[in-house]
Design an enzyme around this catalytic site. Structure first.
Site, PDB file in Angstrom:
ATOM      1  N   LYS A  51     -30.095  80.949  53.470  1.00  0.00           N
ATOM      2  CA  LYS A  51     -31.021  79.807  53.458  1.00  0.00           C
ATOM      3  C   LYS A  51     -31.712  79.685  54.816  1.00  0.00           C
ATOM      4  O   LYS A  51     -32.910  79.388  54.897  1.00  0.00           O
ATOM      5  CB  LYS A  51     -30.254  78.520  53.114  1.00  0.00           C
ATOM      6  CG  LYS A  51     -29.813  78.466  51.647  1.00  0.00           C
ATOM      7  CD  LYS A  51     -28.798  77.369  51.349  1.00  0.00           C
ATOM      8  CE  LYS A  51     -28.259  77.517  49.925  1.00  0.00           C
ATOM      9  NZ  LYS A  51     -27.204  76.559  49.568  1.00  0.00           N
ATOM     10  N   GLN A  95     -23.483  72.278  52.510  1.00  0.00           N
ATOM     11  CA  GLN A  95     -23.040  73.307  51.567  1.00  0.00           C
ATOM     12  C   GLN A  95     -21.743  72.864  50.890  1.00  0.00           C
ATOM     13  O   GLN A  95     -20.789  72.458  51.547  1.00  0.00           O
ATOM     14  CB  GLN A  95     -22.843  74.638  52.321  1.00  0.00           C
ATOM     15  CG  GLN A  95     -22.496  75.806  51.430  1.00  0.00           C
ATOM     16  CD  GLN A  95     -23.639  76.248  50.505  1.00  0.00           C
ATOM     17  OE1 GLN A  95     -24.813  75.990  50.769  1.00  0.00           O
ATOM     18  NE2 GLN A  95     -23.302  76.898  49.413  1.00  0.00           N
ATOM     19  N   ASP A 118     -31.291  68.799  48.082  1.00  0.00           N
ATOM     20  CA  ASP A 118     -30.507  69.296  46.945  1.00  0.00           C
ATOM     21  C   ASP A 118     -30.767  68.443  45.695  1.00  0.00           C
ATOM     22  O   ASP A 118     -30.522  68.899  44.575  1.00  0.00           O
ATOM     23  CB  ASP A 118     -29.002  69.188  47.248  1.00  0.00           C
ATOM     24  CG  ASP A 118     -28.404  70.461  47.835  1.00  0.00           C
ATOM     25  OD1 ASP A 118     -28.817  71.556  47.413  1.00  0.00           O
ATOM     26  OD2 ASP A 118     -27.507  70.344  48.692  1.00  0.00           O
TER      27      ASP A 118
HETATM   28  N1  GUN Z   1     -22.893  75.224  46.569  1.00  0.00           N
HETATM   29  C1  GUN Z   1     -23.241  75.982  45.498  1.00  0.00           C
HETATM   30  N2  GUN Z   1     -24.498  75.712  45.115  1.00  0.00           N
HETATM   31  C2  GUN Z   1     -24.961  74.750  45.959  1.00  0.00           C
HETATM   32  C3  GUN Z   1     -26.198  74.070  46.069  1.00  0.00           C
HETATM   33  O1  GUN Z   1     -27.131  74.262  45.292  1.00  0.00           O
HETATM   34  N3  GUN Z   1     -26.289  73.166  47.088  1.00  0.00           N
HETATM   35  C4  GUN Z   1     -25.256  72.928  47.929  1.00  0.00           C
HETATM   36  N4  GUN Z   1     -25.442  72.008  48.871  1.00  0.00           N
HETATM   37  N5  GUN Z   1     -24.098  73.537  47.854  1.00  0.00           N
HETATM   38  C5  GUN Z   1     -23.956  74.460  46.876  1.00  0.00           C
END
Ligand code: GUN
Length: 294
Positions: A51, A95, A118
């Protein structure tokens, strides 16, 4: 059968996002995304670093904060408070999963909803369900874009979602049956307790496989011509080697599907692209700048 090329669709979105970044910068706004990692899980570390690389590619400032996975939960809550208060940070992503001693609900509730790229804050979940989304969650939004790119309009069709997670199953179901472009499907949500799952998936025009079970959807479970979206990313041992497979038995299902997303190269790159999209959307809204979102 058509392979739906998530890398190509995501590249288009990223180039549109890069143009939005230029528009914002011309207005004196440097869009910034903060990622927070409180985990020593190698997969989570990889996702976060991808990311950050994506941000760099489109000109978004990537800020990364590591919180020790055995630090007190307060340290994570304090980090979020600081990022909320920082006007130079437009998007915040913690995350998931966080360690067991951290209250995930509290984490999601403490992120400023205007920076919640998110789309997991209860206010943003409520807006999505109400048909007035501020930030569509990245994976479901990416799926909608993949369907559009494959010329599959869900309107009036039977869509079957396999999986009921907060991150994918619930929001993609809402988007698919919701009003507006990319919606208006007759949508069924199946899950681990569904009786005779195949009877549902076989009548679907669109199957979204998001159960988190390797190669769960087999060829006998889909009809000819079905559009199959595979959200799974499962690491499995094959012939003594570690390999990635989706929630769909790709080899066999691709023989019947009208269109299908591969793993890797399908949904994964779209999730990452839609995070960049949400970040420039957040920056534009916080500074009242008009951008031409891709
Ligand atoms: N862990 C797995 N997928 C995601 C996501 O889309 N966002 C976040 N913040 N954590 C994740």
């Amino acid at each position: 059968m058509t392979d739906i090329d998530g890398n190509a669709v995501a590249a288009d979105i990223r180039s549109g996002v890069a143009e939005c970044v230029e528009t914002l910068q011309a207005e004196g706004v440097d869009p910034a995304l903060a990622t927070v990692l409180m985990s020593d899980d190698p997969a989570s570390e990889t996702y976060v670093s991808m990311k950050q690389n994506d941000c760099e590619e489109v000109g978004i400032d990537g800020i990364h904060v590591d919180v020790d996975d055995d630090a007190p939960a307060e340290e994570l809550y304090d980090t979020i408070d600081e990022l909320n208060a920082d006007d130079g940070v437009h998007g915040i992503l913690v995350q998931l999963p966080v360690p067991d001693h951290v209250d995930t609900e509290r984490v999601l509730r403490s992120i400023d909803p205007a920076k919640d790229v998110d789309g997991f804050h209860p206010e943003n979940v409520g807006r999505l369900v109400g048909g007035n989304a501020r930030f569509k969650p990245c994976t479901p939004h990416g799926i909608q874009r993949l369907l559009a790119a494959a010329d599959v309009d869900p309107e009036g069709k039977e869509a079957v979602v396999v999986g009921r997670s907060d991150i994918v199953g619930k929001p993609i179901a809402n988007l698919l049956f919701g009003r507006g472009p990319g919606g208006n499907a007759t949508t069924t949500v199946c899950h681990s307790r569904t009786d005779d799952l195949a009877s549902h998936t076989r009548r679907a025009d669109i199957v979204v496989a998001a159960a988190g079970i390797p190669e769960f959807i087999t060829a006998d479970m889909v009809s000819e011509g079905t559009t199959v979206i595979d959200v799974g990313i499962n690491r499995v041992e094959r012939d003594g080697e570690s390999t990635l497979v989706g929630d769909v038995d790709y080899e066999a299902v691709s023989e019947k599907a009208g269109a299908i997303t591969p793993v890797p190269g399908g949904v994964g790159p779209m999730t990452r692209a839609m995070l960049l999209y949400n970040t420039v959307k957040a920056a534009a809204e916080q500074h009242d700048v008009d951008v031409d979102l891709p």
